[in-house]
Write an enzyme that holds these catalytic residues in place. Structure first.
Site, PDB file in Angstrom:
ATOM      1  N   HIS A 105       0.820  -1.212   0.000  1.00 32.55           N
ATOM      2  CA  HIS A 105       0.000   0.000   0.000  1.00 32.55           C
ATOM      3  C   HIS A 105       0.855   1.264   0.000  1.00 32.55           C
ATOM      4  O   HIS A 105       0.341   2.355  -0.220  1.00 32.55           O
ATOM      5  CB  HIS A 105      -0.929   0.004   1.218  1.00 32.55           C
ATOM      6  CG  HIS A 105      -1.981  -1.061   1.142  1.00 32.55           C
ATOM      7  ND1 HIS A 105      -3.295  -0.790   0.872  1.00 32.55           N
ATOM      8  CD2 HIS A 105      -1.905  -2.408   1.264  1.00 32.55           C
ATOM      9  CE1 HIS A 105      -3.984  -1.924   0.845  1.00 32.55           C
ATOM     10  NE2 HIS A 105      -3.162  -2.918   1.086  1.00 32.55           N
ATOM     11  N   ASP A 122       3.487   9.581  -0.731  1.00 34.63           N
ATOM     12  CA  ASP A 122       2.321   8.780  -0.351  1.00 34.63           C
ATOM     13  C   ASP A 122       2.121   7.709  -1.410  1.00 34.63           C
ATOM     14  O   ASP A 122       2.182   8.014  -2.612  1.00 34.63           O
ATOM     15  CB  ASP A 122       1.073   9.690  -0.274  1.00 34.63           C
ATOM     16  CG  ASP A 122       0.009   9.152   0.678  1.00 34.63           C
ATOM     17  OD1 ASP A 122      -0.048   7.927   0.879  1.00 34.63           O
ATOM     18  OD2 ASP A 122      -0.771   9.968   1.201  1.00 34.63           O
TER      19      ASP A 122
END
Ligand code: ADP
Ligand code: G6P
Length: 469
Positions: free
Chosen positions: A163, A375
């Site tokens: 992720h 991110d």
């Protein structure tokens, strides 16, 4: 009688729910973070098991059913929480994989705790998976699980999804346990990453660091020592777009959005930031830009209000305490300088909210500020786009996975404060036509590429993996 084996098993550090104390009692609450947002939608309606930590140290609660899923808590002792979760996962891997925004710390003791907990996850998954089942392992906390599981259950199809970013080899090679991390992942049949660059970084690390002649890398496939093939590719994660769009249209959410604006004095422009309180999210840089804009008069504190939601996260770690106090000081300073009675320019909310309240904030905001320094994806950006189809504007950092897909956003480099300020101004001042054009294109993108599409892509890649020779 409860089912004892499953055709689909999810292994993630966290369960979708977190055991917390509320009013002197222990209750289950939704776990924080994007992994849970995505996987909760994927798993609802699929008959599967999810194994993960309950969020508190000590004995694991018994398995239980929730939302059609069978949840299987894995125990972590207080020492394992300190060494595996806070130490190796969140003080070594997390900063290293996010471009060393803060320096990673490496401790030998942490690595053995990480190995021990990964073994426990692998054994639990091996015990719950039916013959030839699929096991889908998640994220940086469980990189040893694929190989440990393959040794226990060679019949399984094993996938892993990252992720977060996978760093360039020049950074990754700092990790003392680098070979063990790569070899742990190679137990999988398929490895999914957020961006092509992440998959390429992983393949390059294998090529450069696993020099033994028992491993070879051809294009996107690594031939593992036992002869099986492990493929690595980009499969960018997404959100339940239709679910968020429908929620945003409900009269309850629309009314609440109007009420939020009214409570803030019906500002001309409402800006919004929603992040876990993490140093990767660029909250400090964002506040610096806004502080300068209020000071210089580019933003009028009575006309332009900013809401910053900062969800509590990993609060025992120094780096998180540090960012929290910096953010709180800056918000205090901005409000101290610019507030008038009852109307501070910045509303700072350090807590979790129900989905409906989150949707109302998205609907209420004219401009969403998503400015991470790094991110993996950033689901908040996609949620904002899902909640709007022709209004609103998204200011988005180039250092997010989402920037690869949301090309009609107002892209910015959050390190460049001067240009970020100009980008925020452009987003605020854009005409309704320009906003509508940009938002429609982004809305279509997240409609076409939603979380179910992501899960299907991941699982079909995994199903297509050749069986072990
Ligand atoms: P990360 O996984 O790093 O936290 P993402 O942006 O990918 O970041 O995902 C965060 C998820 O958590 C989103 O689904 C967002 O809506 C949700 N979220 C963030 N803050 C809150 C909060 N204060 N209350 C409820 N949900 C939140
Ligand atoms: C990110 C990570 C997840 C993690 C979440 C919340 O989304 O990718 O693996 O669960 O942050 O962090 P926490 O440490 O509270 O689980």
């Amino acid at each position: 009688m409860p089912q004892d084996t499953f055709d689909l098993v999810i292994a993630a550090n966290r369960l979708p729910v977190d055991r917390v104390r509320e009013g002197g009692r222990s209750v289950w609450r939704r776990s924080p973070g994007g992994l849970v947002t995505a996987m909760e939608s994927v798993m609802s309606g699929r008959d599967g098991a999810w194994i993960g930590w309950s969020g508190v140290p000590g004995k694991a609660p018994a398995a239980f059913e929730q939302g059609g899923m069978s949840l299987h808590p894995v125990a972590l002792s207080a020492e394992e929480v300190r060494d595996y979760y806070e130490g190796f996962s969140n003080a070594s891997l997390w900063p290293l994989y996010h471009d060393v925004i803060v320096p990673p710390t490496f401790r030998r003791r942490w690595q053995s705790a990480y190995d021990g907990v990964n073994r426990r996850f692998a054994e639990t998954a091996a015990g719950l998976a039916a013959k030839n089942a699929t096991v889908w392992v998640h994220d940086y906390q469980l990189q040893q699980v694929p190989q440990l599981l393959r040794e226990l259950r060679p019949d399984l199809r094993i996938g892993w999804f990252n992720h977060i970013p996978f760093p360039p080899v020049e950074l990754f090679m700092q990790l003392p346990a680098r070979d063990a991390m790569l070899r742990g992942l190679l137990g999988a049949d398929f490895l999914g990453f957020q961006r092509r660059t992440d998959a390429q970084n992983f393949l390059r690390a294998c090529r450069q660091l696993l020099v033994d002649d028992d491993i070879s890398v051809k294009a996107d496939v690594v031939h593992a020592p036992d002869g099986h093939e492990c493929r690595a590719a980009a499969v960018p994660i997404s959100i339940d777009t239709a679910g968020m769009a429908e929620l945003a249209e409900t009269s309850g959410v629309q009314e609440r959005a109007a009420e939020i604006r009214k409570q803030l004095g019906n500002p001309e422009h409402l800006l919004l930031g929603i992040d876990r309180l993490d140093y990767t999210k660029g909250i400090r840089h964002r506040l610096k830009a806004l502080e300068e804009m209020y000071r210089e008069g580019t933003l009028d504190p009575t006309e332009t209000k900013f809401i910053q939601v900062a969800t509590p996260s990993r609060e025992r770690l120094d780096a998180y305490q540090h960012i929290k106090s910096e953010v709180e000081q800056t918000v205090g300073r901005i409000n101290g300088e610019h507030a008038i009675f009852g109307a501070p320019p910045v509303t700072y909310l350090h807590r979790s909210f129900p989905r409906e309240e989150m949707a109302a904030m998205f609907v209420a905001a004219d401009v969403m500020l998503v400015t991470p320094l790094r991110d993996g994806m950033n689901l908040v950006a996609k949620e904002y786009v899902a909640a709007h189809d022709h209004s609103g504007a998204l200011v988005l950092s180039e250092f997010t996975g989402a920037a690869n897909e949301l090309k009609q956003s107002y892209l910015c480099n959050p390190h460049d404060i001067a240009r970020t300020k100009r980008t925020i101004t452009r987003a605020i001042e854009a005409s309704p036509e320009e906003r509508a054009r940009r938002m429609r294109a982004m809305h279509r993108q997240v409609q076409r590429h939603d979380v179910q599409h992501w899960a299907e892509r991941f699982l079909s890649n995994l199903a297509a993996a050749p069986r072990q020779p």
